[in-house]
Enzyme design. Sequence first.
Site, PDB file in Angstrom:
ATOM      1  CE1 TYR A   1       6.830  -5.429  17.756  1.00  0.00           C
ATOM      2  CE2 TYR A   1       7.296  -4.651  15.542  1.00  0.00           C
ATOM      3  CZ  TYR A   1       7.411  -5.622  16.515  1.00  0.00           C
ATOM      4  OH  TYR A   1       8.090  -6.788  16.239  1.00  0.00           O
ATOM      5  CG  ASP A   2       7.367   1.134  14.145  1.00  0.00           C
ATOM      6  OD1 ASP A   2       6.833   0.021  14.330  1.00  0.00           O
ATOM      7  OD2 ASP A   2       7.196   1.811  13.111  1.00  0.00           O
ATOM      8  CD  GLU A   3       9.755   5.997  17.925  1.00  0.00           C
ATOM      9  OE1 GLU A   3      10.880   5.562  18.251  1.00  0.00           O
ATOM     10  OE2 GLU A   3       9.609   6.943  17.119  1.00  0.00           O
TER      11      GLU A   3
ATOM     12  CD  GLN B   1       0.246  -2.893   0.230  1.00  0.00           C
ATOM     13  OE1 GLN B   1      -0.033  -2.541  -0.911  1.00  0.00           O
ATOM     14  NE2 GLN B   1      -0.702  -3.210   1.111  1.00  0.00           N
TER      15      GLN B   1
ATOM     16  CG  ASN C   1       7.012  -8.836   6.763  1.00  0.00           C
ATOM     17  OD1 ASN C   1       7.756  -7.856   6.749  1.00  0.00           O
ATOM     18  ND2 ASN C   1       5.697  -8.725   6.870  1.00  0.00           N
TER      19      ASN C   1
ATOM     20  CG  PHE D   1      -3.322 -13.033   1.777  1.00  0.00           C
ATOM     21  CD1 PHE D   1      -4.338 -12.163   2.161  1.00  0.00           C
ATOM     22  CD2 PHE D   1      -2.326 -12.543   0.932  1.00  0.00           C
ATOM     23  CE1 PHE D   1      -4.358 -10.831   1.729  1.00  0.00           C
ATOM     24  CE2 PHE D   1      -2.337 -11.213   0.490  1.00  0.00           C
ATOM     25  CZ  PHE D   1      -3.343 -10.360   0.890  1.00  0.00           C
TER      26      PHE D   1
ATOM     27  CB  VAL E   1      -0.266 -10.088   4.762  1.00  0.00           C
ATOM     28  CG1 VAL E   1       1.209 -10.487   4.743  1.00  0.00           C
ATOM     29  CG2 VAL E   1      -0.868 -10.186   3.380  1.00  0.00           C
TER      30      VAL E   1
ATOM     31  N   GLY F   1      -2.379  -2.851  -3.235  1.00  0.00           N
ATOM     32  CA  GLY F   1      -1.559  -4.066  -3.255  1.00  0.00           C
ATOM     33  C   GLY F   1      -0.179  -3.862  -3.854  1.00  0.00           C
TER      34      GLY F   1
ATOM     35  N   PRO G   1       4.317   0.548   5.747  1.00  0.00           N
ATOM     36  CG  PRO G   1       6.114  -0.320   6.947  1.00  0.00           C
ATOM     37  CD  PRO G   1       4.612  -0.265   6.922  1.00  0.00           C
TER      38      PRO G   1
HETATM   39  N1  UDP Z   1      -2.212  -6.784   4.237  1.00  0.00           N
HETATM   40  C1  UDP Z   1      -3.182  -6.986   3.267  1.00  0.00           C
HETATM   41  N2  UDP Z   1      -4.272  -7.762   3.592  1.00  0.00           N
HETATM   42  C2  UDP Z   1      -4.436  -8.343   4.799  1.00  0.00           C
HETATM   43  C3  UDP Z   1      -3.437  -8.135   5.785  1.00  0.00           C
HETATM   44  C4  UDP Z   1      -2.347  -7.342   5.474  1.00  0.00           C
HETATM   45  O1  UDP Z   1      -3.086  -6.496   2.148  1.00  0.00           O
HETATM   46  O2  UDP Z   1      -5.459  -9.030   5.000  1.00  0.00           O
HETATM   47  C5  UDP Z   1      -1.034  -5.972   3.878  1.00  0.00           C
HETATM   48  C6  UDP Z   1      -0.688  -4.863   4.861  1.00  0.00           C
HETATM   49  O3  UDP Z   1      -1.415  -3.685   4.551  1.00  0.00           O
HETATM   50  C7  UDP Z   1       0.786  -4.712   4.626  1.00  0.00           C
HETATM   51  C8  UDP Z   1       1.253  -6.111   4.261  1.00  0.00           C
HETATM   52  O4  UDP Z   1       0.083  -6.830   3.896  1.00  0.00           O
HETATM   53  O5  UDP Z   1       1.045  -3.870   3.526  1.00  0.00           O
HETATM   54  C9  UDP Z   1       1.923  -6.852   5.407  1.00  0.00           C
HETATM   55  O6  UDP Z   1       1.118  -6.705   6.541  1.00  0.00           O
HETATM   56  P1  UDP Z   1       1.326  -7.479   7.909  1.00  0.00           P
HETATM   57  O7  UDP Z   1       0.178  -7.115   8.786  1.00  0.00           O
HETATM   58  O8  UDP Z   1       1.551  -8.919   7.650  1.00  0.00           O
HETATM   59  O9  UDP Z   1       2.660  -6.945   8.575  1.00  0.00           O
HETATM   60  P2  UDP Z   1       3.644  -5.698   8.359  1.00  0.00           P
HETATM   61  O10 UDP Z   1       4.635  -6.185   7.368  1.00  0.00           O
HETATM   62  O11 UDP Z   1       2.859  -4.516   7.829  1.00  0.00           O
HETATM   63  O12 UDP Z   1       4.201  -5.459   9.695  1.00  0.00           O
END
Ligand code: UDP
Length: 316
Positions: free
Chosen positions: A145-147, A209, A174, A191, A187, A207, A276
């Site tokens: 995706y990034d590249e 991050q 996001n 959630f 996420v 958690g 990240p």
């Molecule tokens: N994440 C999480 N639980 C989940 C889904 C994602 O803790 O059920 C974390 C994921 O590891 C990341 C952050 O939530 O650190 C955001 O993830 P997402 O997949 O929404 O998108 P990203 O920002 O990484 O592209």
Amino acid sequence: MRVLITGGAGFLGSHLCDRFLAEGHTVIAMDNLITGSTDNIAHLAGNPNFKFIQHDVTEYIYVEGDLDAILHFASPASPIDYLELPIQTMKVGALGTHKALGLAKAKGARFLLASTSEAYGDPLVHPQTEDYWGNVNPIGPRGVYDEAKRFAEALTMAYHRYHGVDTRIVRIFNTYGPRMRLGDGRVVPNFIAQALTGKPLTVYGDGSQTRSFCYVSDLVEGIYRLWHSDEVYPVNIGNPVEMTILQFAQKVVEVTESSSEIIMVQPKDERTKDDPKVRKPDISKARRVLGWEPKVSLDEGLRKTIPDFARRLNIG
Ligand code: UDP
């Protein structure tokens, strides 16, 4: 204006269709429906100013008649999608962008690329400013995706410089809101669905991050303003209110009034590889150039999003 939106049946694409139609334009949505859904544009069926074409934009794009605008939003957009659709993700970012730029050149249309905060990778500069070149692992699972998006930015600038195509680049952070795909693995849908169904909220890792979540109407407003601006170089659009993923889980439990617990898990697949550790947009440029900043708080945005998820989950 006559506007083509690739990925028009996706989460962001469909909200952009709504906005451009509301401004009185004619909209053609194009989507191969791999991750998009006609459910997102079902309310537009029968609108004489709207047309849907099912097409994979990595193949030659044919659109009859004039086009004034092309917004290139086609792409898988979730880390789970990158694991399941790595080649399609690369193809749409690279070949799809090439086709869409070629069409913009042929039609004399303004072209807007949906780029991403993932262009910054796992960032070493925080918050991220547009002049940061990023820290991307090209061979990791997110690299597809990034590249592809970094290539898409480079190609967009090449078409601008070499062919004089009128281009814009938005780096999207996001974003959440109604119509996010259930089960897309990101996420916000995870959630909210977990909280509404009484299942544990799955925080990956410890958690700590961070992310910064922008409500979709704010994002669409930023993109609409960028579209009308003269800014050719990338502009970050996102909400600068940063929080840890654990705090975000607590917020979702609070707003949904859920009895779900919050658990920490380590997924066995590679979805969190190169996750990240921090992400927050510096939006000084958007403020300066577009006079834009987000207006919708996280509480308010979640309250607008939750009923849409509840309806699709057949709850309430
Ligand atoms: N994440 C999480 N639980 C989940 C889904 C994602 O803790 O059920 C974390 C994921 O590891 C990341 C952050 O939530 O650190 C955001 O993830 P997402 O997949 O929404 O998108 P990203 O920002 O990484 O592209």
